[in-house]
Design an enzyme around this catalytic site. Structure first.
Site, PDB file in Angstrom:
ATOM      1  N   ASP A 226       0.490 -11.576  14.538  1.00 58.25           N
ATOM      2  CA  ASP A 226       0.195 -10.754  15.382  1.00 58.25           C
ATOM      3  C   ASP A 226       0.616 -11.044  16.746  1.00 58.25           C
ATOM      4  O   ASP A 226       0.635 -10.087  17.637  1.00 58.25           O
ATOM      5  CB  ASP A 226      -1.494 -11.254  15.503  1.00 58.25           C
ATOM      6  CG  ASP A 226      -2.274 -10.558  14.427  1.00 58.25           C
ATOM      7  OD1 ASP A 226      -1.475 -10.104  13.445  1.00 58.25           O
ATOM      8  OD2 ASP A 226      -3.539 -10.814  14.126  1.00 58.25           O
ATOM      9  N   ARG A 279      -4.495  -7.994  14.216  1.00 56.79           N
ATOM     10  CA  ARG A 279      -6.116  -8.004  14.240  1.00 56.79           C
ATOM     11  C   ARG A 279      -6.680  -7.201  15.557  1.00 56.79           C
ATOM     12  O   ARG A 279      -7.470  -6.496  15.558  1.00 56.79           O
ATOM     13  CB  ARG A 279      -6.490  -9.252  13.973  1.00 56.79           C
ATOM     14  CG  ARG A 279      -8.122  -9.277  13.606  1.00 56.79           C
ATOM     15  CD  ARG A 279      -8.658 -10.568  13.597  1.00 56.79           C
ATOM     16  NE  ARG A 279      -7.964 -11.608  13.025  1.00 56.79           N
ATOM     17  CZ  ARG A 279      -8.437 -11.619  11.701  1.00 56.79           C
ATOM     18  NH1 ARG A 279      -9.357 -10.715  11.030  1.00 56.79           N
ATOM     19  NH2 ARG A 279      -7.893 -12.646  10.877  1.00 56.79           N
ATOM     20  N   ARG A 567       4.091  -9.261   6.430  1.00 58.82           N
ATOM     21  CA  ARG A 567       3.632 -10.555   6.736  1.00 58.82           C
ATOM     22  C   ARG A 567       4.317 -11.253   5.573  1.00 58.82           C
ATOM     23  O   ARG A 567       4.358 -12.713   5.649  1.00 58.82           O
ATOM     24  CB  ARG A 567       2.153 -10.397   6.191  1.00 58.82           C
ATOM     25  CG  ARG A 567       1.297 -11.593   7.150  1.00 58.82           C
ATOM     26  CD  ARG A 567      -0.215 -11.231   7.068  1.00 58.82           C
ATOM     27  NE  ARG A 567      -0.672 -11.647   5.906  1.00 58.82           N
ATOM     28  CZ  ARG A 567      -1.727 -11.862   5.382  1.00 58.82           C
ATOM     29  NH1 ARG A 567      -2.874 -11.580   6.547  1.00 58.82           N
ATOM     30  NH2 ARG A 567      -2.385 -12.068   4.326  1.00 58.82           N
TER      31      ARG A 567
HETATM   32  P1  FBP Z   1      -3.565 -14.611  11.426  1.00 56.48           P
HETATM   33  O1  FBP Z   1      -4.478 -14.411  12.594  1.00 56.48           O
HETATM   34  O2  FBP Z   1      -4.282 -15.769  10.600  1.00 56.48           O
HETATM   35  O3  FBP Z   1      -1.942 -14.943  11.519  1.00 56.48           O
HETATM   36  O4  FBP Z   1      -3.809 -13.485  10.576  1.00 56.48           O
HETATM   37  C1  FBP Z   1      -3.351 -12.102  11.073  1.00 56.48           C
HETATM   38  C2  FBP Z   1      -3.696 -11.146   9.828  1.00 56.48           C
HETATM   39  O5  FBP Z   1      -2.387 -10.829   9.238  1.00 56.48           O
HETATM   40  C3  FBP Z   1      -3.839  -9.980  10.878  1.00 56.48           C
HETATM   41  O6  FBP Z   1      -2.795  -9.220  11.180  1.00 56.48           O
HETATM   42  C4  FBP Z   1      -4.742  -9.315   9.750  1.00 56.48           C
HETATM   43  O7  FBP Z   1      -5.676  -8.342  10.538  1.00 56.48           O
HETATM   44  C5  FBP Z   1      -5.448 -10.149   9.079  1.00 56.48           C
HETATM   45  O8  FBP Z   1      -4.550 -11.171   9.099  1.00 56.48           O
HETATM   46  C6  FBP Z   1      -5.567  -9.922   7.617  1.00 56.48           C
HETATM   47  O9  FBP Z   1      -6.561 -10.647   7.155  1.00 56.48           O
HETATM   48  P2  FBP Z   1      -6.806 -11.071   5.662  1.00 56.48           P
HETATM   49  O10 FBP Z   1      -5.340 -11.950   5.152  1.00 56.48           O
HETATM   50  O11 FBP Z   1      -7.727 -12.064   5.717  1.00 56.48           O
HETATM   51  O12 FBP Z   1      -6.852  -9.649   4.866  1.00 56.48           O
END
Ligand code: FBP
Length: 702
Positions: A226, A279, A567
């Site tokens: 992010d 996020r 990611r």
């Molecule tokens: P981090 O803040 O843990 O790095 O994660 C960011 C993220 O990839 C966001 O961009 C996204 O909204 C969220 O994780 C998704 O979460 P999940 O893996 O729980 O679906």
């Protein structure tokens, strides 16, 4: 011999086939062999610290809760004195260091481990690195493995957090803190490295405070695609420009989007709507805009600055300020997007690329209000009733009934009132369900699971239909095409032009726009009858029907979500180098006896030659924020600064990239993610722009 076994043995005997079927591709092998360059200081036998002159605003609550690490200072790693034998001995002593990933994967994570491993081994080959499995749960439950050179080598420069996995647990209670302490003591750790985002670095601060009495050091590492872990001191000096993984994820999304730019501008029939992860903050969307020059990119942080001038003016006559005029609503946003579609259509462009950050909802007035209120209601339910809100009300109907009851209680300060309830019920059902979804362990709203793009584009579609009915949404027709077609059909373009088009007589217009009134065959017929070009009993000339059909837009969208894919992508060369040096920084901070620090590299925005490894004190970065309806001490997220050069550049190029004109689109093709080759960019474009002195000077003059 059975056929399968025969085939297998044949495969193993044929070099060419064995090579192409190997689980590790040639690219992966090449990546494994890549040695990211080290910052100058890490090429010295030992390092030492120099305290930097940086100031932070200290939250009194941080002082109270983190007393033993609140006075930590920024530490610069510099070359150590090899003639100081005590220092050399301390630096080189055998250590056991734990490392854990926390939160979503971020390309480069394996290189943090590799950097830590190599640095520890260089200082003392007997040192051990212990990897905690499945995130912070591994620390709480003592699930760990010793990492061998073979394991580390297998993952060098590769994406994912596969080596030790990750998780979203957090150490947020005295019990979990105590269990984590027990684990670190039981494993006889000298130090623990927590690789995570804002929440995980918050955990690192609390754990550092907890473990200080045992002499166990805790170091954080800024991770998250992010890009919202950024640190400046009180005077605005940048200490950490970006977290690792941001560049790779943004480049991965940008590449996919740029493929859509190619496809969309070939097939010219779709608006591709690309939601990208992030996020809350829109850093990724901003970088993707710079990488691709997509026609339109929404930046959540920019929407806060939106002012509904009409609404404001209406109330100002009575000497009042209507605060509802500030910030954007979902409907207003859909109108902004629709206007862009209409403006491109005017030049015959029925296609386009729109980038939406997944966290945009956070910046939309009424939705933000609902998210905050519902977060509190869901968290409060647990506090008051001791049971989970979602368990108590499994269906949407039951949840809505509960909200209705809250509204009907009509308590003067009730968090959910009748107006909220009425407005909430106007939202489409699938979206209400999304807004009521289960929060993660941090109480965060799961933005990536929400179909924001579907809601927004639904409203855009609705508004475009309205504009079409009003005659203001039309596809412009190339004058040359119109004239050729009419001549071909035996009609005089000059005779029909002024009847059909608003601007036919303006010879400067290469694209001409059909009159507002003509939105159907019936209306076309009426116009032609009024102009004495046909009678009621005649059929419309087929050539004129052809032109009408060309002028009527057919708005079609294709929705895409770029999230988990990017990611998990392999790291760019920037992230390979950055993360590897972060691992080295973490080790060198440990070897220099500090705790409660975040490993960082200063001057990322200036390029590798200027990189300076530092430790940033974690405690001064903590401040009080509302989480799950309660004030908690956490590390602040950095959102896009609308005064930053990168944002201003994107803003100034918006019109050009929208290309609502007769010129071709300005799409840019970013390179695929790689780590070799001379044309690979050396850092994110956002960083280049934000670090450019000449740009800063020019923006100040403008
Ligand atoms: P981090 O803040 O843990 O790095 O994660 C960011 C993220 O990839 C966001 O961009 C996204 O909204 C969220 O994780 C998704 O979460 P999940 O893996 O729980 O679906």
């Amino acid at each position: 011999m059975d056929q399968t076994r025969y085939l297998f043995e044949h495969l193993m005997n044929d070099d060419e086939i064995r090579n192409v079927l190997d689980d590790q591709s040639l690219e992966a092998k090449e990546r494994n062999n890549f040695h990211p360059p080290l910052c100058e200081v890490f090429r010295k036998p030992i390092t030492q610290l120099r305290t930097g002159e940086h100031h932070f605003f200290i939250d009194p609550e941080a002082k109270k809760q983190l007393p033993d690490i609140i006075d930590n200072k920024v530490q610069y790693l510099i070359e150590g004195q090899t003639d100081d034998l005590q220092a050399v001995e301390h630096f080189s002593r055998k250590r056991r260091i734990g490392i854990v990933f926390s939160g979503g994967p971020s390309p480069g994570g394996h290189n943090v481990i590799a950097g830590l491993f190599d640095a520890a081994q260089k200082a003392n080959p007997d040192s051990q690195i212990i990897g905690f499995l499945m995130g912070l749960d591994g620390v709480i439950e003592n699930e760990a493995v010793e990492l061998t050179k073979e394991t580390v080598d297998h993952y060098r420069n590769l994406g994912g957090f596969t080596m030790i996995k990750t998780g979203r647990a957090k150490i947020n209670s005295p019990e979990k803190l105590s269990l984590s302490r027990q684990t670190c003591k039981a494993l006889e750790l000298d130090a623990l490295v927590i690789v995570g985002g804002d929440d995980s670095n918050t955990n690192a601060a609390f754990l550092a405070q907890e473990l200080i009495k045992d002499g166990i050091q805790v170091i954080g590492v800024p991770k998250t695609i992010d890009g919202d872990v950024q640190v400046r001191d009180e005077d605005g000096n940048v200490l950490c420009a970006i977290s690792f993984g941001f560049h790779s994820a943004a480049r991965s999304y940008a590449q996919q989007i740029s493929h859509l730019c190619s496809d969309g501008s070939s097939d010219v029939k779709y608006w591709h709507v690309c939601k990208v992860m992030g996020r809350v903050a829109s850093h990724i969307a901003l970088e993707a805009a710079l990488q691709t020059h997509a026609n339109m990119t929404l930046i959540g942080e920019d929407l806060i600055n939106y002012v509904d001038k009409k609404l404001l003016a209406k109330n100002q006559h009575h000497g009042e300020i209507n605060f509802d005029a500030y910030g954007v609503t979902l409907r207003q946003l859909s109108k902004i997007v629709s206007q862009a579609v209409v403006r491109r259509a005017r030049f015959g462009k029925n296609n386009g690329i729109l980038i939406i950050p997944e966290g945009i909802l956070e910046f939309i007035n009424e939705i933000q209000k609902f998210i905050i209120k519902l977060n509190t209601i869901i968290a409060d339910y647990k506090h008051v009733h001791g049971s989970d809100f979602h368990g108590a009300f499994p269906t949407l109907g039951e949840k809505l009934d509960y909200l209705k009851q809250l509204a009907h209680k009509n308590a003067p300060h009730s968090i959910w009132n009748m107006r909220d309830d009425a407005m909430f019920n106007e939202i489409p059902e699938f979206f209400r369900e999304d807004l009521l979804m289960e929060r993660d362990t941090h109480g965060n709203f799961p933005f990536s699971l929400v179909e924001t793009e579907k809601v927004l584009m639904g409203l855009v579609d609705e508004y475009l239909k309205e504009l079409f009915e009003r005659g203001s949404y039309k596809l412009g027709i190339a004058r040359a095409y119109y004239e050729k077609t009419l001549k071909h059909g035996g009609l005089s373009p000059q005779e029909y032009g002024p009847i059909l088009f608003e601007d036919y007589n303006d010879a400067t217009h290469n694209f001409i726009l059909m009159k507002k009134i003509i939105i159907s065959e019936a209306r076309l017929k009426t116009s032609l009858i009024q102009a004495d070009k046909m009678t009621e009993n005649d059929d419309i000339h087929p050539v004129l029907l052809k032109i009408l059909k060309k002028a009527i837009p057919d708005f079609k969208t294709r929705l895409h979500f770029y999230g988990y894919d990017g990611r998990g992508s392999n790291p760019t060369r920037f992230d390979c180098m950055y993360a590897y040096n972060l691992g080295n920084t973490a080790f060198n901070l440990i070897a220099n006896s500090v705790t409660g620090q975040m490993a960082a590299i200063k001057n990322l925005e200036k390029g590798f030659a200027h990189w300076e490894p530092i430790g940033i004190p974690l405690a001064p970065l903590m401040h009080l924020e509302e989480r799950k309806g309660k004030l908690s001490l956490v590390m602040e997220k950095s959102i896009v600064d609308t005064q930053s050069p990168a944002f201003k550049v994107v803003k100034s190029l918006r019109e050009r990239w929208l290309a609502a004109n007769a010129s071709i689109d300005c799409y840019r093709k970013p390179a695929p993610i790689r780590f070799t080759g001379d044309t690979e960019e050396d850092r994110p474009i956002t960083l280049i722009l934000n670090g450019s002195e000449s740009l800063k000077k020019n923006l100040a003059k403008a």
